[in-house]
Scaffold this active site. Structure first.
Site, PDB file in Angstrom:
ATOM      1  N   GLY A 185       0.659  -1.132  -0.044  1.00 11.60           N
ATOM      2  CA  GLY A 185       0.021  -0.092   0.182  1.00 11.60           C
ATOM      3  C   GLY A 185       0.885   1.305  -0.039  1.00 11.60           C
TER       4      GLY A 185
ATOM      5  N   HIS B 124       0.725   1.052 -13.355  1.00 15.25           N
ATOM      6  CA  HIS B 124       1.539  -0.495 -13.557  1.00 15.25           C
ATOM      7  C   HIS B 124       2.970  -0.181 -13.585  1.00 15.25           C
ATOM      8  CE1 HIS B 124       2.085  -4.489 -15.505  1.00 15.25           C
ATOM      9  NE2 HIS B 124       2.777  -3.910 -16.402  1.00 15.25           N
TER      10      HIS B 124
ATOM     11  N   GLN C 273       9.326   6.720  -7.816  1.00 15.71           N
ATOM     12  CA  GLN C 273       8.613   7.499  -8.880  1.00 15.71           C
ATOM     13  C   GLN C 273       7.202   7.441  -8.861  1.00 15.71           C
ATOM     14  OE1 GLN C 273      10.357   9.878 -10.592  1.00 15.71           O
ATOM     15  NE2 GLN C 273      11.947   9.197  -9.167  1.00 15.71           N
TER      16      GLN C 273
END
Ligand code: GAR
Length: 200
Positions: free
Chosen positions: A12, A117, A181
């Site tokens: 998470g 993703h 990132q």
């Protein structure tokens, strides 16, 4: 106030980055939106602890308790749609939610279902993205925030980040570099979408 519901399966960390950014950037004031709930398909997902500490609603919906993918997705939809408010349907944010979704689920949330993703889509959809990028001899890797469509890891791209693949990189080292990132681009892409939707 528009509700955001975040779906997780594990650590998470993206969810936590979104929750923290929503607070520090006052999404409630600026975008009329708040993170309302975190739903996990795994009871032991570590991210649930953070969500509870933050006072967010949390729900566990164990996919193994359902006879079919359709039955699970129907239960998940019912759980999420409790957060609809009149004139402001919920925004659904997949953050490491490791489930393949049925076309019915995806269509129900068309235009308001986001995913991150860990690859530069359309390269490397699916699993083991970092090892596959290393094995392919790529010099860069990254992450993609996209709208979810019925095809796995496809859909309009909202944001991408690029990181180098360094000599001798392991999949874990690369994953950690990409993840830092992800924590920047996912909250930013959500804020941009909220802003755009409010202007329309
Ligand atoms: C992230 O790297 C995310 O991009 C990836 O799982 C990780 C979850 O980390 N998602 C997928 O692979 C989806 N196909 P987190 O739970 O710490 O946010």
């Amino acid at each position: 106030m528009k509700n955001i519901v975040i779906l997780i399966s594990g650590g998470g960390s993206n969810m936590a980055a979104i929750v923290k950014t929503a607070q520090s950037q006052d999404w409630a004031g600026r975008h009329g939106a708040r993170v309302a709930a975190v739903i996990s398909n795994k009871a032991d997902a570590k991210g649930l602890l953070f969500a509870r500490e933050q006072g967010l609603d949390t729900q566990v919906l164990d996919h193994k308790a359902y006879a079919s993918r359709e039955a699970f997705d129907a239960a998940l939809t019912a759980c999420i749609d409790r957060y609809d408010v009149p004139g402001a349907p919920v925004l659904v944010v997949l953050a490491g939610f490791m489930r393949i979704l049925t076309p019915g689920f995806v269509n129900h949330y068309a235009g308001r279902l986001l995913n991150i993703h860990p690859s530069l889509l359309p390269a490397f959809p699916g699993l083991h993205t970092h090892q596959r990028a290393i094995d392919a001899g790529c010099q860069v890797a990254g992450a993609t925030v996209h709208q979810v469509t019925a095809e796995l890891d496809h859909g309009p791209i909202l944001a991408q980040a690029v990181v180098p693949i360094l000599p001798g990189d392991s999949a874990d080292a690369l994953a950690a570099r990409v993840l830092t990132q992800e924590h920047l681009i996912y909250p930013r892409a959500i804020a941009q979408l909220l802003q755009k939707n409010r202007q329309n």
